[in-house]
Design a protein around this motif. Sequence first.
Motif, PDB file in Angstrom:
ATOM      1  N   LYS A   1       0.824  -1.224   0.000  1.00 13.60           N
ATOM      2  CA  LYS A   1       0.000   0.000   0.000  1.00 13.60           C
ATOM      3  C   LYS A   1       0.851   1.265   0.000  1.00 13.60           C
ATOM      4  O   LYS A   1       0.567   2.231   0.719  1.00 13.60           O
ATOM      5  CB  LYS A   1      -0.954  -0.003   1.181  1.00 13.60           C
ATOM      6  N   PHE A   2       1.892   1.267  -0.828  1.00 13.44           N
ATOM      7  CA  PHE A   2       2.777   2.426  -0.949  1.00 13.44           C
ATOM      8  C   PHE A   2       2.120   3.449  -1.865  1.00 13.44           C
ATOM      9  O   PHE A   2       1.727   3.129  -2.992  1.00 13.44           O
ATOM     10  CB  PHE A   2       4.114   1.978  -1.533  1.00 13.44           C
ATOM     11  N   LEU A   3       1.979   4.682  -1.398  1.00 12.14           N
ATOM     12  CA  LEU A   3       1.338   5.739  -2.186  1.00 12.14           C
ATOM     13  C   LEU A   3       2.315   6.213  -3.253  1.00 12.14           C
ATOM     14  O   LEU A   3       3.226   6.980  -2.983  1.00 12.14           O
ATOM     15  CB  LEU A   3       0.922   6.900  -1.283  1.00 12.14           C
ATOM     16  N   LEU A   4       2.081   5.743  -4.488  1.00 14.73           N
ATOM     17  CA  LEU A   4       3.001   6.044  -5.573  1.00 14.73           C
ATOM     18  C   LEU A   4       2.721   7.403  -6.206  1.00 14.73           C
ATOM     19  O   LEU A   4       3.645   8.153  -6.523  1.00 14.73           O
ATOM     20  CB  LEU A   4       2.903   4.948  -6.641  1.00 14.73           C
ATOM     21  N   PHE A   5       1.437   7.743  -6.412  1.00 14.25           N
ATOM     22  CA  PHE A   5       1.047   9.025  -6.984  1.00 14.25           C
ATOM     23  C   PHE A   5      -0.061   9.634  -6.141  1.00 14.25           C
ATOM     24  O   PHE A   5      -0.952   8.925  -5.661  1.00 14.25           O
ATOM     25  CB  PHE A   5       0.529   8.876  -8.423  1.00 14.25           C
ATOM     26  N   SER A   6      -0.021  10.955  -5.984  1.00 13.21           N
ATOM     27  CA  SER A   6      -1.107  11.681  -5.343  1.00 13.21           C
ATOM     28  C   SER A   6      -1.248  13.012  -6.069  1.00 13.21           C
ATOM     29  O   SER A   6      -0.694  14.035  -5.657  1.00 13.21           O
ATOM     30  CB  SER A   6      -0.831  11.896  -3.849  1.00 13.21           C
TER      31      SER A   6
ATOM     32  N   TYR B   1      -4.992  11.546 -10.613  1.00  7.88           N
ATOM     33  CA  TYR B   1      -4.959  10.154 -10.160  1.00  7.88           C
ATOM     34  C   TYR B   1      -4.225  10.039  -8.821  1.00  7.88           C
ATOM     35  O   TYR B   1      -3.287  10.767  -8.545  1.00  7.88           O
ATOM     36  CB  TYR B   1      -4.309   9.216 -11.186  1.00  7.88           C
ATOM     37  N   GLU B   2      -4.703   9.096  -8.022  1.00  8.85           N
ATOM     38  CA  GLU B   2      -4.062   8.740  -6.757  1.00  8.85           C
ATOM     39  C   GLU B   2      -3.980   7.218  -6.712  1.00  8.85           C
ATOM     40  O   GLU B   2      -5.001   6.529  -6.790  1.00  8.85           O
ATOM     41  CB  GLU B   2      -4.865   9.271  -5.576  1.00  8.85           C
ATOM     42  N   ILE B   3      -2.766   6.692  -6.597  1.00  7.10           N
ATOM     43  CA  ILE B   3      -2.559   5.260  -6.764  1.00  7.10           C
ATOM     44  C   ILE B   3      -1.670   4.721  -5.642  1.00  7.10           C
ATOM     45  O   ILE B   3      -0.599   5.259  -5.369  1.00  7.10           O
ATOM     46  CB  ILE B   3      -1.906   4.948  -8.130  1.00  7.10           C
ATOM     47  N   GLU B   4      -2.121   3.630  -5.003  1.00 15.32           N
ATOM     48  CA  GLU B   4      -1.316   2.875  -4.058  1.00 15.32           C
ATOM     49  C   GLU B   4      -0.868   1.577  -4.731  1.00 15.32           C
ATOM     50  O   GLU B   4      -1.630   0.973  -5.486  1.00 15.32           O
ATOM     51  CB  GLU B   4      -2.121   2.531  -2.802  1.00 15.32           C
TER      52      GLU B   4
END
Length: 361
Positions: free
Chosen positions: A51-56, A60-63
């Motif tokens: 569950k590493f937050l790669l983009f915020s 887009y917001e992606i874990e």
Amino acid sequence: MNDVTLSLSGEKDGLRFQVSAVSGKGQLEGIGRVRYGGGPIAADLDVKGEKFLLFSLPEYEIEVSPDVHLFFSGDRGEIRGSVKIPRALITPEEMKSSVSVSDDVVLLNGHEEIKDEKWPFFTSLNVFLGDDVEIDGYGLKGRLTGKLLVQDKPDSLLTAVGELDLVDGTFTIFGRSLDLQRGRVLFSGGPINNPGIDVRAQKVVSAEKARGDGYVVGVDVSGLVQDLQFHLFSDPFMEDTEILSQLIVGHSLDSSSKEEGNLLGAAAVALGLKGGNTIINNLTDILSVDDLHLEGSRAKEDVSLVVGKRLSKDLYLGYDINMFNQSGVFRVRYDLKHGFSIETRTSPESTGADLIYIFQR
């Protein structure tokens, strides 16, 4: 990222390292080795995380929960493994367009050719979507599931193989939300930004609401993203003009106002519906107008449907309705002969006039 740590330990022919980082509610850990003794420099890195937050970002917001292996050397690099996406929110309608240089562009400095010496990088990742991946864009809203094999090779496009399904979703067309009966995004080894689409969206009207026999109206969307095809359907059978009216304005075409007719014309043209010319012609007959066409640029969200009527040889009346914000402009044009004409435009926000001169070369 927060709490980034890096530790190194030397070896006879290289060194080992360990790295970790925290982002959002998750973290990454990597263990690797660099070899530089007795041969070319090369490195390996195994990365795992949860569950590493790669983009915020706004669009887009992606874990991610990766389990991948990276390899680097002086002449190539590659990444292989699997990535699970437990949570994501994708809103592509907010994305800003950009222009990038094509891979086959050669830069020139005077008469000297500057060759781009690329470092080849290979990618092969299995991507799995979790239970909390949502999309809200391009008229689609719902939860995405499925898996993809994403591959990238030097001098080729990023490709994918697999299928994504949209569940518990809706499809919005000109402000009207339809229930999604089927929603599939198909990747068959072509460019990842041009997958196939197989969507069926419909509206069910009960007998009570219809004050008579109930009915179903909807639209099938198929083809590649860059060349979508739209087909209207109904049960029981209706003409396309009637289906479109039920979908867009919520009632029969016979009781549609002139403004609603303008919107229906815009929808038919914008969707490029099969038989669209017939739809436009039928609308033109019903509205008793002489002119029905689109003006503007979709990229700038400034596309308008123009409906016009020529009252005499010299006098033309028209009405523009913007397909994005539904604003209207009333226009009057009068021909003054010898290539001159005057045109006025009136809207709730402003009023203006132009003197126009047209000549042929």
